[in-house]
Design a protein around this motif. Sequence first.
Motif, PDB file in Angstrom:
ATOM      1  N   MET A 297       1.338  13.131  -1.668  1.00 58.93           N
ATOM      2  CA  MET A 297       1.141  13.521  -3.071  1.00 58.93           C
ATOM      3  C   MET A 297       0.003  14.534  -3.195  1.00 58.93           C
ATOM      4  SD  MET A 297       3.414  12.079  -4.878  1.00 58.93           S
ATOM      5  CE  MET A 297       2.818  12.104  -6.537  1.00 58.93           C
ATOM      6  N   VAL A 298      -1.049  14.380  -2.430  1.00 58.38           N
ATOM      7  CA  VAL A 298      -2.159  15.334  -2.443  1.00 58.38           C
ATOM      8  C   VAL A 298      -1.672  16.692  -1.944  1.00 58.38           C
ATOM      9  CG1 VAL A 298      -4.410  15.873  -1.450  1.00 58.38           C
ATOM     10  CG2 VAL A 298      -3.910  13.543  -2.200  1.00 58.38           C
TER      11      VAL A 298
ATOM     12  N   ARG B  42       0.859  -1.193   0.000  1.00 55.78           N
ATOM     13  CA  ARG B  42       0.000   0.000   0.000  1.00 55.78           C
ATOM     14  C   ARG B  42       0.886   1.230   0.000  1.00 55.78           C
ATOM     15  NH1 ARG B  42      -2.994   3.572   3.062  1.00 55.78           N
ATOM     16  NH2 ARG B  42      -2.024   3.242   5.066  1.00 55.78           N
ATOM     17  N   VAL B  43       0.552   2.198  -0.926  1.00 55.46           N
ATOM     18  CA  VAL B  43       1.306   3.451  -1.008  1.00 55.46           C
ATOM     19  C   VAL B  43       0.451   4.550  -0.398  1.00 55.46           C
ATOM     20  CG1 VAL B  43       2.376   5.115  -2.557  1.00 55.46           C
ATOM     21  CG2 VAL B  43       2.476   2.677  -3.098  1.00 55.46           C
ATOM     22  N   ASP B  44       1.030   5.268   0.519  1.00 52.51           N
ATOM     23  CA  ASP B  44       0.312   6.377   1.164  1.00 52.51           C
ATOM     24  C   ASP B  44       0.324   7.589   0.234  1.00 52.51           C
ATOM     25  OD1 ASP B  44      -1.021   7.911   2.959  1.00 52.51           O
ATOM     26  OD2 ASP B  44       0.714   8.287   4.245  1.00 52.51           O
ATOM     27  N   MET B  45      -0.857   8.039  -0.240  1.00 56.62           N
ATOM     28  CA  MET B  45      -0.974   9.134  -1.215  1.00 56.62           C
ATOM     29  C   MET B  45      -1.137  10.509  -0.553  1.00 56.62           C
ATOM     30  SD  MET B  45      -0.590   7.741  -4.090  1.00 56.62           S
ATOM     31  CE  MET B  45      -1.173   8.907  -5.272  1.00 56.62           C
ATOM     32  N   THR B  46      -1.191  10.587   0.717  1.00 55.56           N
ATOM     33  CA  THR B  46      -1.387  11.860   1.405  1.00 55.56           C
ATOM     34  C   THR B  46      -0.314  12.887   1.057  1.00 55.56           C
ATOM     35  OG1 THR B  46      -2.426  10.628   3.205  1.00 55.56           O
ATOM     36  CG2 THR B  46      -1.806  12.906   3.655  1.00 55.56           C
TER      37      THR B  46
END
Length: 195
Positions: free
Chosen positions: A32-33, A26-30
């Motif tokens: 990137m946002v 799982r890649v944490d996208m926070t």
Amino acid sequence: MAEMDTSSSGGGKKHGGTKSKKQSTRVDMTPMVDLGFLLITFFMLTTTMSKPKTMDLIMPKDTKDEKEQNKVKESTALTILLGKDNRVYYYEGLAQDPNASANPDFFKATSFANKGGIRDEIIKKRDEVSKFRNAKGEPEDVVVIIKADDDATYANFVDILDEMAINRIQRYATVDISDQDKTWIKQTEAANGVK
């Protein structure tokens, strides 16, 4: 030596060895946002917002006192009249003398054409007037008086304002058309067979 179990897992046999756990990828996208919002904010603040494309008109103060009114010399003035069907009329000076029309070459008709049109007449008048010197020894500026007939179109008025900008005319004014000017337009149209 390692053995492989090729038997199916059905049948209820339990393996005696340890079973490896599968890790989730799982890649944490926070972050990137957050980065996306930072980039949007950066580009919004650094780009030039669209500016309205308008022409600045500086209008003189409306006054009845003759001392405060802007005076125009007859020799530096060019009067342009806008008629119907993209017709342009012009004469040199202000034509305050009603007998000025006695000269057949006084009132002339032209068009918005690039060659031999109103642009050439404006350039010719500007070059002619720039030879004169004012009291300070500076070259005189041509003053263009623009008058639109009731039948003139808005597009023609914008076209003549564009001509002022193209030819770098510093001093020009829009004035109501006089009854004498309307008479000269009608006489010229009648002489040329225009209805």
